[in-house]
Design an enzyme around this catalytic site. Structure first.
Site, PDB file in Angstrom:
ATOM      1  N   THR A  68      -2.752  -6.231  -6.984  1.00  0.00           N
ATOM      2  CA  THR A  68      -2.658  -5.170  -5.986  1.00  0.00           C
ATOM      3  C   THR A  68      -3.056  -5.696  -4.621  1.00  0.00           C
ATOM      4  OG1 THR A  68      -4.934  -4.309  -5.974  1.00  0.00           O
ATOM      5  CG2 THR A  68      -3.489  -3.586  -7.773  1.00  0.00           C
ATOM      6  N   ASP A  69      -2.618  -5.003  -3.587  1.00  0.00           N
ATOM      7  CA  ASP A  69      -3.126  -5.296  -2.256  1.00  0.00           C
ATOM      8  C   ASP A  69      -4.583  -4.858  -2.193  1.00  0.00           C
ATOM      9  OD1 ASP A  69      -3.111  -6.162   0.403  1.00  0.00           O
ATOM     10  OD2 ASP A  69      -1.081  -5.397   0.724  1.00  0.00           O
ATOM     11  N   TRP A  70      -5.240  -5.212  -1.103  1.00  0.00           N
ATOM     12  CA  TRP A  70      -6.705  -5.122  -1.029  1.00  0.00           C
ATOM     13  C   TRP A  70      -7.201  -3.686  -0.795  1.00  0.00           C
ATOM     14  CZ3 TRP A  70      -5.611  -9.333  -2.839  1.00  0.00           C
ATOM     15  CH2 TRP A  70      -6.421 -10.464  -2.859  1.00  0.00           C
TER      16      TRP A  70
ATOM     17  N   TYR B 212       0.810  -1.216   0.000  1.00  0.00           N
ATOM     18  CA  TYR B 212       0.000   0.000   0.000  1.00  0.00           C
ATOM     19  C   TYR B 212       0.847   1.271   0.000  1.00  0.00           C
ATOM     20  CZ  TYR B 212      -3.879  -2.962   1.684  1.00  0.00           C
ATOM     21  OH  TYR B 212      -4.853  -3.919   1.829  1.00  0.00           O
TER      22      TYR B 212
END
Length: 618
Positions: free
Chosen positions: A329-331, A293
C-alpha cells in the site's frame, strides 16, 4: 470455476520444489540438514520459505507486513517507542524505507550493515530489505523523492521520456541499480507509470508523460535494468510499480495525499488506457505493485481508496491481470500522523469512519500484502486472535515477502562492502552519463532568428540573468550585469507556474494554476521587450505559457537539469534533442475543460506532444 488467488499461492509454494525433493538422495540430505532449511542455500527458495514460515510466531509474521520509513542514525531505543531498535527488536519488522538525504555513500552502507547486523541478532535472523523513493534527479520532497546528492544526477523520468530512447532508460536503470546495491538499498519504490492526462496533477514530474505506448516501451527497459540479467536475483534491485490502476486522472488535478484531492475520475471512460503501462510492467517481470491513495468516482467500482478496494486489488490486478506478487500500500492508510509539523490524517478515503483495526482488516481483505508507512503489527495480531482474519491469510502475504528476500539473496549475504561504496556511487562514468542525459533531454520549443546556440558571444557581451547563480557565468568568463538596460542578452530559468500551498509537507507539491499571474506576466514582458531573451522553463508540469512563447526570443524546456547543463545548451556545447512528453496547453480554460482521463484532450495547445526543434548544423 474461479479459484481464489490465495489458494493458488499456497499450492504453488507447496509444489514448486517437488522436483528437487524427488531428485535428492540420503547423503546429500544429511549434509544439507546441518543448518536449518531456511538458512541453507542448497535448498530451493520455496522450501526455505516454507521452513521459515513454520518456525515463525504470529507476532513475527505480523512484523513482516509493515514497511516503515527511517533515517540514518543510532539504533538506540527511545521514549517515543518507534526507534529502529524498537521496530526490529520488539515489533519484528524487516522492511524499511530510507527517507533521508545520502551525503556519504560509505557512511550509508555502514549504517545499513549495522541494521542488518542487528536483524541477525533476532531469534530467526530475518534480514532487512531497505527501500528508497527515487534519488537520482532533482526532486526534493520527503513524500516522493530526494535530490541525487552523492549519486549520479539524471533528468526526471519526464526527461528520459523526452529522449524516447529505450536503451538510455535501460542504461539509467543499470547505473541506479549499481549505486543502490553499493550502499545496501535493495528495493526501488518506483517506477511511477501513471499517465499525465490531468496537467495540474502535482506528481507529473515522476511520470513518463501522456502517451501510454511510450510509457510502456520505456518501462520495460527500466524494470529489466533494475532487475539485472533475468529474473529477480542477488544482483537485483526490485522495483515497485505504481500507482495502480493509474494515478493520473485526478479530479481537478489535486493529489490524493490530501483530503481535497481524494477523488479519481474517468469522464472519458478511459480506464483501460491507464492500465496499459501496468500490463507492460507485469510482462517485463514486475514483482511488486503499489495502488494509489485515490478513490474512484463515477465508475462501477466502490468509491473507496484503491488499497481498500477488493474489486481493484483482487478482482482486477490479481484476477484479470494475473498478478501474484506483492501488493504494497501507499504510505499512511491506517494511522493519523505528522509529516514535519503538518498533521496528516490517515488516507483512508471513503472509509474514514472505520477504526484503525477495521482499516487494517479491510486492506488485507482487499488483497494487499504490506502496509506502507505504518508500524502497527499489534493490529494484525489482534485481528487473528479475534478470528477476523485467519492466520492462513497472513501466511500467504508473509510467504510472498519472505520469498522476495530469498530471491534477492539477503538471507545468504545481507551485507555490502562499505569501503567500496564511495568508489561506485557517483563515479566519474556514471556522473558523466547523467550529465549527458540532462543536456540531451532539453527541448527547444522556439528559436526565433536562430538565436541559439550563442556559440561565440563577442568580447564584452553582457548578460542579465535570473534563476541561477552568476558564478556559473563568471566561470565561463561572461559578464553579468544587474539590469536589463545594461545587458545584451537575458538568460532566464523559471519553474513552471504553480500556486503555493500551506503546510511544510503540502508546500512541496506544486499544484493549482499552470499559468503565471498577471503581475509576473507583466514583469517578464518588460524583459522580453527590452532585449533578446532566452528562457528555460522547468517542466515539472505542462506549463500554460503562450505569452512566454510569443515574446521571448527562444524558449527551452527542461525536466531536471543543473545550471551547467542549461549553459552548455545555450552556448552550443551540447544540442537539445528532447521532444515534449505531453501537450502544452494554451489556457487554463482549456485545462479545466479537458477530461481528466483522456490524453491529448486539451483544445488548441501551444505545442503538441512530440514537438521539439533542433539546432541547425553550421
Amino acid at each position: 470455476m474461479r479459484v481464489d488467488s490465495t489458494v493458488l499461492a499456497l499450492v504453488a509454494l507447496a509444489t514448486d520444489c517437488l522436483g528437487l525433493a524427488i531428485k535428492s538422495n540420503e547423503p546429500e540430505l544429511l549434509r544439507r540438514d546441518a543448518l536449518p532449511i531456511y538458512k541453507n542455500a542448497s535448498y530451493c527458495v520455496d522450501e526455505r520459505v516454507r521452513d521459515l514460515l513454520s518456525r515463525m510466531t504470529l507476532e513475527e509474521k505480523a512484523g513482516q507486513l509493515f514497511h516503515k520509513q527511517l533515517s540514518e542514525g543510532p539504533l538506540d531505543d527511545d521514549s517515543s517507542g518507534n526507534s529502529t531498535e524498537t521496530m526490529i527488536g520488539k515489533k519484528h519488522m524487516t522492511h524499511f524505507n530510507l527517507a533521508s538525504d545520502i551525503t556519504n555513500a560509505t557512511q550509508t552502507a555502514e549504517f545499513i550493515n549495522l541494521i542488518q547486523k542487528r536483524a541477525l541478532q533476532t531469534r530467526l535472523g530475518i534480514p532487512i530489505t531497505i527501500s528508497t523513493d527515487p534519488r537520482h534527479s532533482f526532486t526534493e520532497n520527503v513524500g516522493t523523492g530526494f535530490q541525487a546528492g552523492v549519486f549520479s544526477q539524471w533528468p526526471e523520468s519526464l526527461g528520459l521520456a523526452a529522449l524516447r530512447d529505450p536503451q538510455l532508460v535501460r542504461e539509467f536503470a543499470e547505473v541506479a541499480r549499481e549505486e543502490y546495491l553499493a550502499v545496501g538499498i535493495r528495493a526501488a519504490l518506483h517506477p511511477q507509470v501513471d499517465l499525465s492526462t490531468e496537467p495540474r496533477w502535482a506528481r507529473i514530474s515522476g511520470t513518463w508523460g501522456e502517451n501510454s505506448t511510450l510509457t510502456s516501451e520505456l518501462i520495460v527497459e527500466y524494470i529489466k535494468g533494475f532487475q539485472g540479467e533475468g529474473k529477480l536475483g542477488p544482483k537485483s534491485v526490485k522495483t515497485v510499480t505504481k500507482h495502480f490502476p493509474g494515478g493520473g486522472p485526478m479530479e481537478n488535478g489535486e493529489d490524493s495525499h490530501f483530503y481535497y484531492g481524494k477523488n479519481q475520475t474517468y469522464p472519458g471512460n478511459n480506464i483501460d488506457e491507464h492500465l496499459i503501462p501496468f500490463k507492460a510492467a507485469l510482462a517485463a517481470g514486475a514483482t511488486e505493485i503499489m495502488p494509489y491513495y485515490s478513490r474512484p468516482i463515477g465508475t462501477n467500482w466502490e468509491a473507496v481508496g484503491f488499497s481498500f478496494n477488493k474489486e481493484i486489488v483482487t478482482d482486477l490486478l490479481r484476477g484479470e491481470l494475473g498478478f501474484d506478487g506483492i501488493v504494497l500500500t501507499d504510505w499512511g492508510l491506517i494511522t493519523d500522523t505528522y509529516i514535519g509539523n503538518q498533521y496528516m490524517p490517515a488516507r483512508a478515503w471513503g472509509v474514514e469512519y472505520l477504526s484503525e483495526l477495521q482499516r487494517a482488516a479491510r486492506i488485507l481483505d482487499a488483497g494487499c500484502d504490506q502496509f506502507g508507512g505504518e508500524e502497527r503489527p499489534e493490529l494484525i495480531v489482534q485481528l487473528v486472535r479475534e478470528g477476523t482474519i485467519s492466520e492462513d491469510r497472513i501466511d500467504v502475504s508473509v510467504a510472498r515477502l519472505l520469498k522476495e528476500k530469498f530471491l534477492l539473496g539477503l538471507f545468504d549475504n545481507p551485507f555490502v562492502n562499505a569501503s567500496a561504496a564511495n568508489n561506485i556511487v557517483g563515479n566519474e562514468h556514471f556522473v558523466n552519463l547523467g550529465r549527458d542525459a540532462q543536456r540531451r533531454s532539453y527541448t527547444l520549443l522556439t528559436n526565433n532568428q536562430t538565436i541559439l546556440p550563442l556559440a561565440k558571444p563577442g568580447e564584452g557581451t553582457r548578460f542579465y540573468i535570473e534563476g541561477f547563480d552568476s558564478a556559473f557565468m563568471s566561470a565561463r568568463n561572461y559578464t553579468v550585469v544587474n539590469t536589463t538596460e545594461e545587458a545584451d542578452f537575458a538568460l532566464l530559468r523559471y519553474n513552471a507556474p504553480y500556486e503555493p500551498r500551506n503546510g511544510t509537507f503540502e508546500a512541496n507539491f506544486h499544484a493549482g494554476s499552470l499559468a503565471f499571474n498577471a503581475t509576473e506576466k507583466a514583469r517578464q514582458a518588460k524583459i522580453y521587450s527590452s532585449l533578446p531573451t532566452i528562457v528555460d522553463i522547468i517542466l515539472d508540469r505542462p506549463a500554460v505559457i503562450p505569452e512566454v512563447v510569443e515574446q521571448a526570443q527562444a524558449v527551452l524546456a527542461s525536466y531536471g537539469s543543473d545550471s551547467e547543463a542549461f549553459l552548455d545548451v545555450v552556448f552550443g556545447v551540447s544540442k537539445p534533442e528532447g521532444k515534449l512528453p505531453f501537450d502544452l496547453p494554451r489556457s487554463m480554460d482549456a485545462v479545466e475543460a479537458q477530461a481528466e482521463d483522456l490524453p491529448f484532450d486539451t483544445e488548441n495547445p501551444v505545442f503538441r506532444y512530440g514537438h521539439g526543434l533542433e539546432y541547425e548544423d553550421n
